[in-house]
Design an enzyme around this catalytic site. Structure first.
Site, short mmCIF file in Angstrom:
data_model
loop_
_atom_site.label_atom_id
_atom_site.label_comp_id
_atom_site.label_asym_id
_atom_site.label_seq_id
_atom_site.Cartn_x
_atom_site.Cartn_y
_atom_site.Cartn_z
N PRO A 92 -1.53 -22.45 -7.04
CA PRO A 92 -1.79 -21.45 -8.10
C PRO A 92 -2.83 -21.88 -9.14
CG PRO A 92 0.36 -22.46 -8.39
CD PRO A 92 -0.15 -22.93 -7.08
N TYR B 68 -6.72 -25.43 -19.24
CA TYR B 68 -6.35 -26.30 -18.11
C TYR B 68 -6.52 -27.74 -18.58
CZ TYR B 68 -6.91 -22.16 -15.13
OH TYR B 68 -6.78 -20.91 -14.56
N LYS C 194 -5.37 -17.45 -7.71
CA LYS C 194 -5.97 -16.65 -6.64
C LYS C 194 -4.96 -15.91 -5.76
CE LYS C 194 -10.05 -17.51 -7.83
NZ LYS C 194 -10.66 -16.41 -8.60
N HIS D 38 -10.13 -11.83 -20.82
CA HIS D 38 -10.51 -13.20 -21.17
C HIS D 38 -11.93 -13.48 -20.67
CE1 HIS D 38 -6.44 -15.32 -22.05
NE2 HIS D 38 -6.39 -14.04 -22.40
N TYR E 293 -14.08 -18.39 -10.18
CA TYR E 293 -12.90 -18.06 -10.98
C TYR E 293 -12.80 -16.54 -11.24
CZ TYR E 293 -9.20 -18.73 -14.45
OH TYR E 293 -8.00 -18.70 -15.12
P1 FAS Z 1 5.03 -11.32 -2.17
O1 FAS Z 1 5.75 -12.57 -1.77
O2 FAS Z 1 4.74 -11.08 -3.61
O3 FAS Z 1 5.83 -10.03 -1.67
C1 FAS Z 1 6.45 -10.03 -0.42
C2 FAS Z 1 7.62 -9.05 -0.50
O4 FAS Z 1 8.20 -8.94 0.80
C3 FAS Z 1 8.72 -9.55 -1.43
O5 FAS Z 1 9.07 -8.54 -2.35
C4 FAS Z 1 9.88 -9.88 -0.49
O6 FAS Z 1 11.14 -9.62 -1.06
C5 FAS Z 1 9.61 -8.96 0.68
N1 FAS Z 1 10.18 -9.41 1.95
C6 FAS Z 1 10.24 -10.67 2.42
N2 FAS Z 1 10.82 -10.67 3.63
C7 FAS Z 1 11.13 -9.37 3.93
C8 FAS Z 1 11.74 -8.72 5.04
N3 FAS Z 1 12.17 -9.42 6.08
N4 FAS Z 1 11.89 -7.39 4.99
C9 FAS Z 1 11.44 -6.66 3.93
N5 FAS Z 1 10.87 -7.22 2.84
C10 FAS Z 1 10.71 -8.56 2.86
N6 FAS Z 1 -0.29 -16.63 -7.77
C11 FAS Z 1 -1.16 -16.74 -8.80
O7 FAS Z 1 -2.29 -16.28 -8.67
N7 FAS Z 1 -0.79 -17.40 -9.97
C12 FAS Z 1 0.48 -17.92 -10.14
O8 FAS Z 1 0.78 -18.49 -11.18
C13 FAS Z 1 1.41 -17.79 -9.10
N8 FAS Z 1 2.69 -18.26 -9.26
C14 FAS Z 1 3.59 -18.13 -8.21
C15 FAS Z 1 4.92 -18.59 -8.33
C16 FAS Z 1 5.82 -18.46 -7.26
C17 FAS Z 1 7.24 -18.97 -7.41
C18 FAS Z 1 5.40 -17.90 -6.04
C19 FAS Z 1 6.34 -17.81 -4.86
C20 FAS Z 1 4.09 -17.42 -5.92
C21 FAS Z 1 3.18 -17.53 -7.01
N9 FAS Z 1 1.88 -17.03 -6.92
C22 FAS Z 1 0.98 -17.14 -7.92
C23 FAS Z 1 1.43 -16.39 -5.74
C24 FAS Z 1 1.93 -14.95 -5.77
O9 FAS Z 1 1.45 -14.32 -6.92
C25 FAS Z 1 1.48 -14.31 -4.48
O10 FAS Z 1 0.14 -14.62 -4.17
C26 FAS Z 1 1.67 -12.82 -4.47
O11 FAS Z 1 3.00 -12.55 -4.79
C27 FAS Z 1 1.29 -12.33 -3.07
O12 FAS Z 1 1.73 -11.02 -2.95
P2 FAS Z 1 2.33 -10.48 -1.55
O13 FAS Z 1 1.43 -10.92 -0.46
O14 FAS Z 1 2.62 -9.05 -1.79
O15 FAS Z 1 3.69 -11.31 -1.31
C1 PHB Z 2 -0.54 -17.65 -15.25
O1 PHB Z 2 -0.75 -17.11 -16.36
O2 PHB Z 2 0.55 -17.55 -14.63
C2 PHB Z 2 -1.64 -18.49 -14.63
C3 PHB Z 2 -2.86 -18.60 -15.29
C4 PHB Z 2 -3.88 -19.35 -14.72
C5 PHB Z 2 -3.65 -19.98 -13.51
C6 PHB Z 2 -2.41 -19.87 -12.85
C7 PHB Z 2 -1.39 -19.12 -13.42
O3 PHB Z 2 -4.64 -20.72 -12.95
#
Ligand code: FAS
Ligand code: PHB
Length: 407
Positions: free
Chosen positions: A306, A214, A310, A85, A401
């Site tokens: 989100p 957005y 980032k 994009h 961005y």
């Molecule tokens: P993660 O949370 O992805 O991974 C951590 C891992 O550790 C998980 O698999 C978990 O099961 C495991 N874990 C936890 N406790 C443990 C334990 N005691 N023992 C062993 N394993 C354990 N970011 C965006 O940029 N755009 C978005 O739209 C967006 N939407 C999101 C929606 C939701 C619902 C959430 C919660 C986050 C969202 N995020 C988004 C942010 C997300 O993408 C995170 O930044 C990203 O997953 C970060 O990656 P990790 O740091 O690896 O953590």
């Molecule tokens: C997504 O595609 O999940 C998305 C895109 C842009 C954002 C956040 C999430 O700023």
């Protein structure tokens, strides 16, 4: 079964250089980057492989995240299926304004679901034949302030294990056990919880726009994104305690259409909703990101709203710094070189706080807050007008961005 160890057996001891807690993007990428440098690790994950490979989350990759995944040798499918994009659109007062990311910065972003990144990283990990343990339980960290830390856990079958290591990487997300393993007297928490959340849907319908939109609407924020030419990802601002049962698909589509409507009659096609959920919104930073032999990465150390896309990109940036610091440590042979691991937290935090600022800024600019009055509404619209008419403002948005320079 003979030989199968159970809860009653004495703990078995394993040994590695780096114990990685969590198999999200941070943990899996760290394992891969360390492996490429000849550094051994063991990855411990609380959930199943199916769960982590189907958890719908982030969608936008900064160009440096793509570069890192390519350097890690896990980007073949990303390069085939990722959607590049070169711009995004800002919609307010029923008019859309394009921000030319690539024209302003020379860089684009790539839309590729986080769950796809996780699948690619799991496949790479399994190909190394090094341990990736799913569904572990009761993970606890020990002797973090010594030079011989360890991790205790139970396997899915209930057998106790002790993992002796040189370092522990806390990649276990916001609700993990690693950050709480740092004494509260050492840790400083910085947090802002927003008075709104995102109701997100994944839908089997062609995205109604080629680029991400957005929208700042009187009813609230909305976002049109995608995962593929046939899968749409859309969000709308809701209450933090929103009751999903009050949001049947028809209502979701109707509200999205209202908030994404334009003077020239933009219309959303509807389709089967594959997934629906509410994501809370907070800004969160834990300092320092290191305690003794424990290093926090990604969501274990920080959370961004989100809006700026980032979260996952920050996790990748942390892991790049940590993998380079650990490689530097081990490359010194007997004379271990700790200068880069000593600088890890400060190095990451300097960029993290700039990304926190950007994520807070776009969130505040695009969402309607019940705390805002009429002055705030006019100020917000003026900010959007400035962003979409000033090349200097557009460049500021674009360079953040696509991704600020890494440390
Ligand atoms: P993660 O949370 O992805 O991974 C951590 C891992 O550790 C998980 O698999 C978990 O099961 C495991 N874990 C936890 N406790 C443990 C334990 N005691 N023992 C062993 N394993 C354990 N970011 C965006 O940029 N755009 C978005 O739209 C967006 N939407 C999101 C929606 C939701 C619902 C959430 C919660 C986050 C969202 N995020 C988004 C942010 C997300 O993408 C995170 O930044 C990203 O997953 C970060 O990656 P990790 O740091 O690896 O953590
Ligand atoms: C997504 O595609 O999940 C998305 C895109 C842009 C954002 C956040 C999430 O700023």
């Amino acid at each position: 079964m003979a030989g199968r160890r159970g809860a009653g057996d004495p703990p078995r001891t394993m040994r590695t250089q780096v114990a990685i807690i969590g198999a999200g993007p941070a943990g899996l990428l760290l394992a891969q980057l360390l492996h490429l440098r000849g550094i051994d690790s063991v990855v411990l994950e609380a959930k199943s492989r199916h769960y982590i490979e189907n958890r719908v989350r982030a969608g936008v990759l900064e160009y440096q995240t793509v570069d890192t995944l390519r350097a890690a040798g896990v980007a073949d499918r990303l390069m085939r299926e990722g959607l590049e994009h070169a711009g995004v659109e800002i919609l307010f007062n029923r008019r859309r304004h394009r921000i030319d990311l690539k024209g302003l910065t020379g860089h684009a972003v790539t839309v590729y679901g986080q769950q796809e990144v996780v699948k690619d990283l799991v496949e790479a990990r399994l190909a190394t034949a090094r341990p990736l343990c799913f569904e572990v339980e009761d993970v606890t960290l020990h002797d973090l302030e010594s030079d011989a830390p360890s991790v205790r856990f139970r396997t899915a079958g209930g057998a106790g294990q002790v993992l002796e290591c040189d370092f522990v990487a806390g990649c276990d997300g916001f609700h993990g056990v690693c950050r709480p393993s740092i004494p509260s007297s050492v840790l400083r928490i910085f947090e802002r919880v927003y008075p709104f959340a995102w109701l997100g849907i994944l839908a089997e319908v062609k995205p109604a726009s080629d680029e991400i939109i957005y929208a700042n609407h009187d009813n609230g924020f909305a976002l049109l994104s995608m995962r593929s030419p046939t899968i749409s990802r859309l969000y709308l601002q809701c209450e933090p305690d929103e009751d999903l049962s009050q949001w049947p698909d028809e209502r979701v589509w109707r509200e999205l259409q209202a908030r994404l409507s334009t003077e020239d009659g933009f219309t959303l096609e509807t389709g089967p909703v594959l997934q629906k959920g509410v994501t809370p919104m907070r800004s969160f930073v834990a300092e320092p990101m290191r305690h003794g032999r424990l290093f926090l990465t990604g969501d274990a150390a920080h959370i961004v709203p989100p809006t700026g896309a980032k979260g996952m990109n920050l996790a990748v940036a942390d892991v790049r710094v940590l993998s380079e610091a650990l490689a530097h440590f081990y490359s010194g042979g007997g004379a271990r070189r700790s200068d880069k691991i000593d600088a890890y937290s400060a190095t990451c935090l300097r960029r993290i706080w700039k990304v926190q600022r950007f994520s807070w800024w776009v969130t505040s600019m695009l969402h309607r807050s019940r705390d805002d009055n009429d002055f705030d509404r006019r100020r917000q619209l003026a900010e959007l007008d400035y962003l979409t008419t000033s090349p200097a403002s557009a460049l500021t948005f674009a360079e953040n961005y696509v991704g600020l320079p890494l440390a």
